[in-house]
Scaffold this motif. Sequence first.
Motif, short mmCIF file in Angstrom:
data_model
loop_
_atom_site.label_atom_id
_atom_site.label_comp_id
_atom_site.label_asym_id
_atom_site.label_seq_id
_atom_site.Cartn_x
_atom_site.Cartn_y
_atom_site.Cartn_z
N ALA A 364 0.82 -1.21 0.00
CA ALA A 364 0.00 0.00 0.00
C ALA A 364 0.86 1.27 0.00
CB ALA A 364 -0.92 0.00 1.22
N ARG A 365 2.16 1.11 0.30
CA ARG A 365 3.03 2.29 0.42
C ARG A 365 3.94 2.51 -0.78
NH1 ARG A 365 6.71 1.56 3.64
NH2 ARG A 365 6.36 -0.38 4.77
N VAL A 366 4.13 1.51 -1.62
CA VAL A 366 5.09 1.64 -2.71
C VAL A 366 4.38 1.52 -4.06
CG1 VAL A 366 6.90 0.65 -1.26
CG2 VAL A 366 5.64 -0.82 -2.83
N ASP A 367 5.08 1.92 -5.09
CA ASP A 367 4.53 1.83 -6.45
C ASP A 367 4.95 0.50 -7.06
OD1 ASP A 367 3.60 2.12 -8.99
OD2 ASP A 367 4.87 3.82 -9.53
N LEU A 368 4.06 -0.48 -7.01
CA LEU A 368 4.39 -1.81 -7.50
C LEU A 368 4.38 -1.90 -9.02
CD1 LEU A 368 2.41 -3.99 -4.93
CD2 LEU A 368 4.88 -3.70 -5.07
N ALA A 369 4.03 -0.80 -9.69
CA ALA A 369 4.07 -0.79 -11.15
C ALA A 369 5.50 -0.63 -11.65
CB ALA A 369 3.19 0.32 -11.71
N THR A 370 6.43 -0.27 -10.75
CA THR A 370 7.82 -0.07 -11.15
C THR A 370 8.71 -1.15 -10.54
OG1 THR A 370 8.39 1.32 -9.23
CG2 THR A 370 7.40 2.41 -11.15
N LYS A 374 8.90 -2.79 -6.61
CA LYS A 374 8.92 -4.22 -6.28
C LYS A 374 10.12 -4.56 -5.41
CE LYS A 374 6.31 -6.33 -10.10
NZ LYS A 374 5.58 -5.14 -10.55
N VAL A 375 11.28 -4.02 -5.74
CA VAL A 375 12.48 -4.27 -4.94
C VAL A 375 12.29 -3.73 -3.53
CG1 VAL A 375 14.92 -3.70 -4.66
CG2 VAL A 375 14.04 -4.32 -6.91
N GLU A 376 11.75 -2.50 -3.43
CA GLU A 376 11.51 -1.90 -2.11
C GLU A 376 10.55 -2.75 -1.29
OE1 GLU A 376 9.78 2.28 -0.18
OE2 GLU A 376 10.22 2.14 -2.32
N ALA A 377 9.51 -3.23 -1.94
CA ALA A 377 8.51 -4.05 -1.24
C ALA A 377 9.14 -5.35 -0.74
CB ALA A 377 7.34 -4.34 -2.17
N LEU A 378 9.87 -6.04 -1.61
CA LEU A 378 10.49 -7.30 -1.20
C LEU A 378 11.51 -7.09 -0.09
CD1 LEU A 378 10.93 -8.94 -4.71
CD2 LEU A 378 9.47 -9.77 -2.86
N ASN A 379 12.31 -6.05 -0.19
CA ASN A 379 13.31 -5.79 0.84
C ASN A 379 12.68 -5.35 2.15
OD1 ASN A 379 15.44 -6.51 -0.78
ND2 ASN A 379 15.92 -4.42 -1.42
N GLY A 380 11.41 -4.89 2.10
CA GLY A 380 10.71 -4.53 3.32
C GLY A 380 10.21 -5.73 4.09
N ALA A 402 4.68 -13.22 -4.32
CA ALA A 402 4.59 -13.01 -5.77
C ALA A 402 3.20 -12.51 -6.15
CB ALA A 402 4.90 -14.31 -6.51
N THR A 403 2.16 -13.03 -5.50
CA THR A 403 0.79 -12.61 -5.79
C THR A 403 0.54 -11.18 -5.32
OG1 THR A 403 -0.01 -14.88 -5.62
CG2 THR A 403 -1.64 -13.13 -5.40
N VAL A 404 0.91 -10.88 -4.07
CA VAL A 404 0.65 -9.56 -3.50
C VAL A 404 1.42 -8.47 -4.24
CG1 VAL A 404 0.92 -8.11 -1.43
CG2 VAL A 404 0.08 -10.46 -1.21
N PHE A 405 2.66 -8.76 -4.61
CA PHE A 405 3.50 -7.75 -5.26
C PHE A 405 3.41 -7.80 -6.79
CE2 PHE A 405 6.45 -8.05 -1.35
CZ PHE A 405 5.61 -7.21 -0.65
N GLY A 406 2.64 -8.74 -7.32
CA GLY A 406 2.46 -8.81 -8.77
C GLY A 406 3.73 -9.20 -9.49
N ILE A 407 4.47 -10.16 -8.97
CA ILE A 407 5.73 -10.57 -9.58
C ILE A 407 5.49 -11.80 -10.44
CG2 ILE A 407 8.07 -11.42 -9.12
CD1 ILE A 407 7.89 -9.95 -6.43
N GLU A 408 5.63 -11.62 -11.75
CA GLU A 408 5.47 -12.73 -12.68
C GLU A 408 6.80 -13.15 -13.29
OE1 GLU A 408 2.66 -11.46 -15.57
OE2 GLU A 408 0.97 -11.42 -14.17
N ASP A 409 7.78 -12.27 -13.19
CA ASP A 409 9.06 -12.52 -13.83
C ASP A 409 9.76 -13.74 -13.22
OD1 ASP A 409 12.12 -12.13 -14.01
OD2 ASP A 409 11.31 -10.81 -15.56
#
Length: 582
Positions: A364-370, A374-380, A402-409
């Motif tokens: 809810a605090r970071v821009d997961l479109a970038t 995603k890196v900030e979210a995972l490192n948090g 992966a689901t919450v942060f939208g990581i498909e890569d």
Amino acid sequence: MVEVVRASADLREIVSDYIPLKKSGSRYRALCPFHTEKTPSFYVDADKQLFYCFGCGAGGDVFKFLMLYEKLEFPEALRTLAGRYGIAVPEPGARRGEDSDRQKVLAVNRQALGYFREQFTRPAGEKARRYLAGRGIAPETVERFLLGYAPEGWSGVKAHLARSLPEEQAVLAGLLARKEETGRTYDRFRDRVIFPIVNLSDEVIGFGGRVIDGGEPKYLNSPETAAFSKGENLYALPLAKEAVRKEGYAVLVEGYMDAIALHQAGVAHVVATLGTGFTAGHVRLLKRYTDRVVVNFDPDAAGRAATKRSLEVLLENGFEVQVVALPSKQDPDLYVREHGVDAYRKRLTEALPYIEFLAREVAARVDLATSKGKVEALNGVLPFLARLDNPVRRAGHVEMLATVFGIEDRMVLQELNGAVRERRRDLGPAGTAAAAGTRLVSEAESRLLRAVMDDAGVREALLGEIVEEEDLERSRITEVIRAIRRLVEKGDDVTYPRVGADISDAARELLTRIAATPHPPATLEEGRGCLRALRAERFQRQMGDIQKRLERGGEAAVVDELLRNKVTLKRRIEALRDASGS
């Protein structure tokens, strides 16, 4: 002293407080509390003051029973039984004939408790009674929690205690404070609702006080004394311990009123911290009864910070932790009053595993479109995952992240799995690069790019066949292919330096890595094979999207169209495989 306590304690009476006993001849029997069984094999011999289980072999005297059931060390079991039967136990190191500081503090607290309880019933206590009634606290709950009132003025409890105890003893207990300038003493608690703090030995070890008419601090606790440490005690644990055992978990809240309101509502497996962060001492207390905790702190910023601190300590000690998130500006006390206990119980059943709670908070605090987001979210979240000792539990959270942060890569997921497996606290340079799209691409992309770069004839043929918008959908080599196409259209030579000068830093790093990797000479057939593989991957993704839409259902015409598209894609994939000879 041990023999005095042993002689005073009644084993049958003590055991009956924990489990129901039935008379069986000259003895009493029950289902054993120390192992699972369907037929009673646990016996208490009241004459010999011994217990024994023929199923698991547990047995001993009254001290042993308390140690096994409450998970106490012998000194704690001794103090618990001594307190129950009113026997004073000297502290280790106390000189013969001299009360320890702890016993002095407990004596003061007993006197003060009587005073606060009496003041609550007097005319001066009307404001405290009115305050608690306004908070929905029933008279029987007041009695159960021994709530009291410290009247206005500077010397009420001081005068009361002076009748039977030295002033210094009251200072030692923290009931009186001393002015540094004059040395004079005064009541620490004034015009406050009083919450006695009771330990597992049923001793009043300290007090909390809440201001009634405003002022700061809103809550005031006894200072650290020989009998009281905030980091070693939990409010309401003596009343909650059996419910915690029965429910299989403890609900952890922040304040006195939260705990009292929930107990009154029938949620009896609730304990509260005492104005301090969660500590190793709290962990030791809870471990006696459960290894699962649902944390329900206030939803404000301080509450969220307290939740994180508590999670760190709990997860490092092997607890299974979940978090209840109540609506904004609603603490447990207010929520139960406004929505009812059934709604609160439902919230408990819906409590999120702590890693998922943190992940959603970060999301809810970071821009997961970038990629940066995603890196900030995972490192948090990774520092908390790293504290988990259980590798299976750690691995189980990867799919959720992966689901919450939208990581498909695929590469990012690979890095995430590695970080979780190795208990790293961040993705590190490789993972950060993967999230930014600068790690090595798939083998098909890499080989296709080399084929286009390294041979002019192959390049001309493949550029005529590549449809960028479709064939390179979601591909990391798209930017490089476009730069190559621009050079070809202008009639310029295609070299690694010239292509590198026309693309971004991330794409340039990707191109450099591919060029530095040893590989055989490029061929047109190899390039076409790679192109077919990328097309097959795209068709598979489209098939997956169609399947998700089909599972959601819809109008018959829409479903029919989706099914036709699915059949078409399946045929295209088969055709690509036939062309590849596989």
